[in-house]
Motif scaffolding. Structure first.
Motif, short mmCIF file in Angstrom:
data_model
loop_
_atom_site.label_atom_id
_atom_site.label_comp_id
_atom_site.label_asym_id
_atom_site.label_seq_id
_atom_site.Cartn_x
_atom_site.Cartn_y
_atom_site.Cartn_z
N CYS A 51 -98.14 -108.05 16.41
CA CYS A 51 -98.60 -106.68 16.21
C CYS A 51 -99.25 -106.60 14.84
CB CYS A 51 -97.44 -105.69 16.25
SG CYS A 51 -96.56 -105.60 17.82
N VAL A 68 -90.82 -112.79 22.68
CA VAL A 68 -90.55 -111.84 23.74
C VAL A 68 -89.12 -112.03 24.25
CG1 VAL A 68 -91.24 -111.13 26.08
CG2 VAL A 68 -92.98 -111.79 24.40
N ALA A 69 -88.45 -110.91 24.55
CA ALA A 69 -87.09 -110.91 25.10
C ALA A 69 -86.12 -111.73 24.24
CB ALA A 69 -87.08 -111.41 26.54
N SER A 70 -86.23 -111.55 22.94
CA SER A 70 -85.40 -112.31 22.01
C SER A 70 -84.64 -111.38 21.08
CB SER A 70 -86.28 -113.24 21.18
OG SER A 70 -85.53 -113.87 20.17
N PHE A 93 -90.36 -109.43 19.47
CA PHE A 93 -91.60 -108.74 19.81
C PHE A 93 -91.34 -107.41 20.52
CE2 PHE A 93 -94.96 -107.82 22.92
CZ PHE A 93 -96.02 -107.62 22.05
N ASP A 94 -90.45 -107.40 21.49
CA ASP A 94 -90.21 -106.20 22.29
C ASP A 94 -89.83 -104.99 21.42
OD1 ASP A 94 -90.69 -107.84 24.48
OD2 ASP A 94 -88.56 -108.16 24.87
N ALA A 95 -89.09 -105.21 20.36
CA ALA A 95 -88.62 -104.12 19.50
C ALA A 95 -89.75 -103.53 18.66
CB ALA A 95 -87.51 -104.61 18.60
N LEU A 97 -92.91 -102.80 19.84
CA LEU A 97 -93.93 -102.13 20.65
C LEU A 97 -94.06 -100.64 20.41
CD1 LEU A 97 -93.41 -104.03 24.01
CD2 LEU A 97 -95.30 -104.27 22.37
N LYS A 98 -92.96 -99.93 20.26
CA LYS A 98 -93.01 -98.47 20.16
C LYS A 98 -92.71 -97.95 18.76
CE LYS A 98 -92.23 -97.64 24.99
NZ LYS A 98 -93.58 -97.76 25.41
N CYS A 149 -100.49 -104.20 19.47
CA CYS A 149 -99.57 -105.29 19.82
C CYS A 149 -100.10 -106.03 21.05
CB CYS A 149 -98.19 -104.75 20.14
SG CYS A 149 -97.35 -104.00 18.74
#
Length: 151
Positions: A51, A68-70, A93-95, A97-98, A149
């Motif tokens: 991102c 991802v997914a970690s 990564f997922d955390a 995004l928003k 991202c």
């Protein structure tokens, strides 16, 4: 003139209504400078996807990578004056995004999405966002730009 987009096909961020200024602290300014290719290469950030935060006049001001997914922390960098400084955030990564809060030595850098609709199209469109840089002495800098991202 608008700043160059982060990647081909990513439009420039919407203009910030007010110039950024440091508020509080010891009175010294917080100056964030764009990260160069050399800065990013020497940072050697680990992760599958990333991102970045950019303004219409500076691209990019923060770059972060994560898996991802970690549960491994995402790793990022900002350039304060001429010093490239590392920051981390939990959740990979997922955390990111928003919106996300990164921490580093003497600082917290928070990305907050300010709009639900992306700006532009493509695989990785940017979202309107603010970057808030909080320094340990209480100084704060808020910038308006795009949080992008993806690959």
């Amino acid at each position: 003139a608008p700043a160059a987009p982060i990647a081909p096909g990513v439009p420039a961020a919407p203009a910030s209504p007010d110039p950024a200024a440091t508020v509080g602290g010891d009175g010294s300014a917080i100056t964030l400078n764009p990260l160069s290719s050399a800065d990013l290469q020497s940072a050697a950030l680990q992760g599958e996807l990333g991102c970045s935060f950019s303004t219409p006049t500076a691209s990019p001001l923060l770059v972060a990578m994560g898996v991802v997914a970690s549960k491994e922390p995402a790793q990022g960098v900002v350039k304060v004056m001429d010093s490239v400084e590392r920051v981390t955030a939990p959740g990979g990564f997922d955390a990111m995004l928003k919106g996300v809060a990164f921490v580093g030595q003497g600082k917290t850098v928070t990305i907050a999405l300010t709009g639900a609709a992306p700006v532009g199209g493509g695989e990785s469109p940017g979202y309107p966002a603010t970057l808030t840089y909080d320094r340990a002495d209480g100084a704060k800098l808020v910038l308006t730009g795009l949080w992008t991202c993806g690959p």
